[in-house]
Enzyme design. Structure first.
Site, mmCIF file in Angstrom:
data_model
loop_
_atom_site.group_PDB
_atom_site.id
_atom_site.type_symbol
_atom_site.label_atom_id
_atom_site.label_comp_id
_atom_site.label_asym_id
_atom_site.label_seq_id
_atom_site.Cartn_x
_atom_site.Cartn_y
_atom_site.Cartn_z
ATOM 1 C CB SER A 138 -0.989 -0.038 1.127
ATOM 2 O OG SER A 138 -1.436 1.147 1.635
ATOM 3 C CE1 TYR A 151 -4.392 -2.005 5.185
ATOM 4 C CE2 TYR A 151 -3.075 -0.106 4.663
ATOM 5 C CZ TYR A 151 -3.954 -1.059 4.154
ATOM 6 O OH TYR A 151 -4.311 -1.190 2.693
HETATM 7 P P1 NAD Z 1 -11.468 -5.938 0.136
HETATM 8 O O1 NAD Z 1 -12.161 -6.112 1.299
HETATM 9 O O2 NAD Z 1 -12.344 -5.954 -1.151
HETATM 10 O O3 NAD Z 1 -10.781 -7.690 -0.032
HETATM 11 C C1 NAD Z 1 -10.024 -8.205 0.961
HETATM 12 C C2 NAD Z 1 -10.063 -9.795 0.501
HETATM 13 O O4 NAD Z 1 -9.349 -10.275 1.736
HETATM 14 C C3 NAD Z 1 -11.181 -10.447 0.226
HETATM 15 O O5 NAD Z 1 -11.219 -11.472 -0.559
HETATM 16 C C4 NAD Z 1 -11.377 -11.169 1.896
HETATM 17 O O6 NAD Z 1 -12.452 -11.980 1.970
HETATM 18 C C5 NAD Z 1 -9.938 -11.325 2.098
HETATM 19 N N1 NAD Z 1 -9.797 -11.657 3.661
HETATM 20 C C6 NAD Z 1 -9.923 -10.834 4.522
HETATM 21 N N2 NAD Z 1 -9.662 -11.521 5.722
HETATM 22 C C7 NAD Z 1 -9.259 -12.728 5.436
HETATM 23 C C8 NAD Z 1 -8.620 -13.808 6.072
HETATM 24 N N3 NAD Z 1 -8.310 -13.799 7.466
HETATM 25 N N4 NAD Z 1 -8.123 -14.971 5.289
HETATM 26 C C9 NAD Z 1 -8.345 -14.880 3.917
HETATM 27 N N5 NAD Z 1 -8.864 -13.852 3.360
HETATM 28 C C10 NAD Z 1 -9.251 -12.835 3.719
HETATM 29 O O7 NAD Z 1 -10.104 -5.056 0.101
HETATM 30 P P2 NAD Z 1 -9.159 -4.678 -1.155
HETATM 31 O O8 NAD Z 1 -8.976 -3.164 -0.763
HETATM 32 O O9 NAD Z 1 -9.239 -5.444 -2.384
HETATM 33 O O10 NAD Z 1 -7.720 -4.977 -0.262
HETATM 34 C C11 NAD Z 1 -6.984 -6.075 -0.806
HETATM 35 C C12 NAD Z 1 -5.416 -5.645 -0.282
HETATM 36 O O11 NAD Z 1 -5.070 -4.327 -0.976
HETATM 37 C C13 NAD Z 1 -5.360 -5.646 1.078
HETATM 38 O O12 NAD Z 1 -3.965 -5.976 1.319
HETATM 39 C C14 NAD Z 1 -5.276 -3.902 1.460
HETATM 40 O O13 NAD Z 1 -4.528 -3.438 2.150
HETATM 41 C C15 NAD Z 1 -4.608 -3.580 -0.169
HETATM 42 N N6 NAD Z 1 -4.735 -2.199 -0.398
HETATM 43 C C16 NAD Z 1 -6.018 -1.637 -0.768
HETATM 44 C C17 NAD Z 1 -6.301 -0.496 -0.851
HETATM 45 C C18 NAD Z 1 -7.390 0.091 -1.105
HETATM 46 O O14 NAD Z 1 -7.685 1.543 -1.473
HETATM 47 N N7 NAD Z 1 -8.458 -0.538 -1.227
HETATM 48 C C19 NAD Z 1 -5.052 0.511 -0.949
HETATM 49 C C20 NAD Z 1 -3.799 -0.048 -0.751
HETATM 50 C C21 NAD Z 1 -3.691 -1.439 -0.492
#
Ligand code: NAD
Length: 256
Positions: A138, A151
């Site tokens: 991130s 985080y």
């Molecule tokens: P999201 O909530 O849409 O997806 C998260 C995924 O992780 C889902 O499939 C969920 O079921 C799974 N998950 C959560 N806990 C779990 C567990 N204990 N075991 C297995 N699976 C689990 O979120 P996202 O925004 O797509 O995030 C995905 C990644 O991207 C994360 O690591 C997040 O930190 C990172 N990220 C997101 C953003 C953003 O702006 N959305 C920005 C930077 C980084």
């Protein structure tokens, strides 16, 4: 290009993980999905790309379940070639109010899970002398924000872990890199938009505008499709010597 390769994408039932899984599948990779929620829609969407798709429900906070998932992937597909460590959660609170169990869960899911998948996948990748490890970090792996201590710690941690693994694999056909998205409008961020709208008494679209304006100079959300395309690039021959980078896709957030 990735025909015959197998990708394991953690947390790929929604958001960024699903976007990356779809992009790898479009390029020909078979995919093992993981995560909670609507598994069937995710499986269907990947299968529509004409590749083999499978699912494992491992909870990424549980090392024994992670091991079972990696073994299942290797058994079912014969190899694990592309590992995308994407599963992640968020919790927003001041340090002194941060629930210790939330801290532990964030470190386990956002950081330690990548150690477990990587340590288990690397021997096979090294044996075949080809592998790609893509860690979804991130912008919070590079800079901090208030009220996101766990985080930010987990994401800085995974950027450091990425560099160590890249050095340990530097003379092999295995690469390890991190992707650092800024705001992406997924369920994880929608929760923060909703909380802001409620707290400030503003509309959802105003909450989104404020969120972007605070951090992301482009004033545009990054999309899962853009991140999928970057993952495909890292898996391509052009990525053979890209090692240990933390690549921002953040509309200029970390450039400030
Ligand atoms: P999201 O909530 O849409 O997806 C998260 C995924 O992780 C889902 O499939 C969920 O079921 C799974 N998950 C959560 N806990 C779990 C567990 N204990 N075991 C297995 N699976 C689990 O979120 P996202 O925004 O797509 O995030 C995905 C990644 O991207 C994360 O690591 C997040 O930190 C990172 N990220 C997101 C953003 C953003 O702006 N959305 C920005 C930077 C980084």
């Amino acid at each position: 290009m990735l025909k015959g390769k197998t990708a394991l994408v953690t947390g790929s039932t929604s958001g960024i993980g699903l976007g990356i899984a779809l992009a790898l599948a479009r390029d020909g990779a078979n995919v093992m999905l993981n995560g909670f929620g609507d598994v069937d829609s995710a499986k269907r969407a990947v299968a529509e790309r004409g590749v083999r798709v499978s699912y494992h429900g491992a909870d990424m906070s549980k090392p024994a379940e992670i091991e079972a998932m990696v073994r299942a992937c290797e058994q079912e597909f014969g190899a694990l070639d592309i590992l995308v460590n994407n599963a992640g959660i968020q919790h927003v609170a001041k340090v002194e109010d941060f629930p210790p169990e939330r801290w532990d869960a964030i470190i386990a899911i956002n950081l330690s899970s990548a150690f477990h998948t990587t340590r288990l996948a690397l021997p096979g990748m090294k044996k075949r002398n080809w592998g790609r490890i893509v860690n979804v970090a991130s912008t919070h792996g590079l800079v901090a924000s208030a009220e996101k201590s766990a985080y930010v710690a987990s994401k800085h941690g995974i950027v450091g872990f990425t560099k160590s693994v890249a050095l340990e694999t530097a003379i092999t056909g295995v690469t390890c890199n991190a992707i650092c998205p800024g705001w992406v409008l997924t369920p994880l961020v929608q929760k923060q938009v909703d909380a802001r709208a409620q707290q400030a008494g503003v509309s959802e679209s105003e909450a989104k505008r404020q969120l972007l304006q605070e951090k992301q100079p482009s004033l545009q959300f990054t999309t899962p499709e853009q991140l999928g395309a970057l993952a495909v690039f890292l898996c391509s021959p052009a990525g053979d010597n890209v090692r240990g980078v933390a690549w921002n896709v953040d509309g200029g957030w970390a450039a400030q």
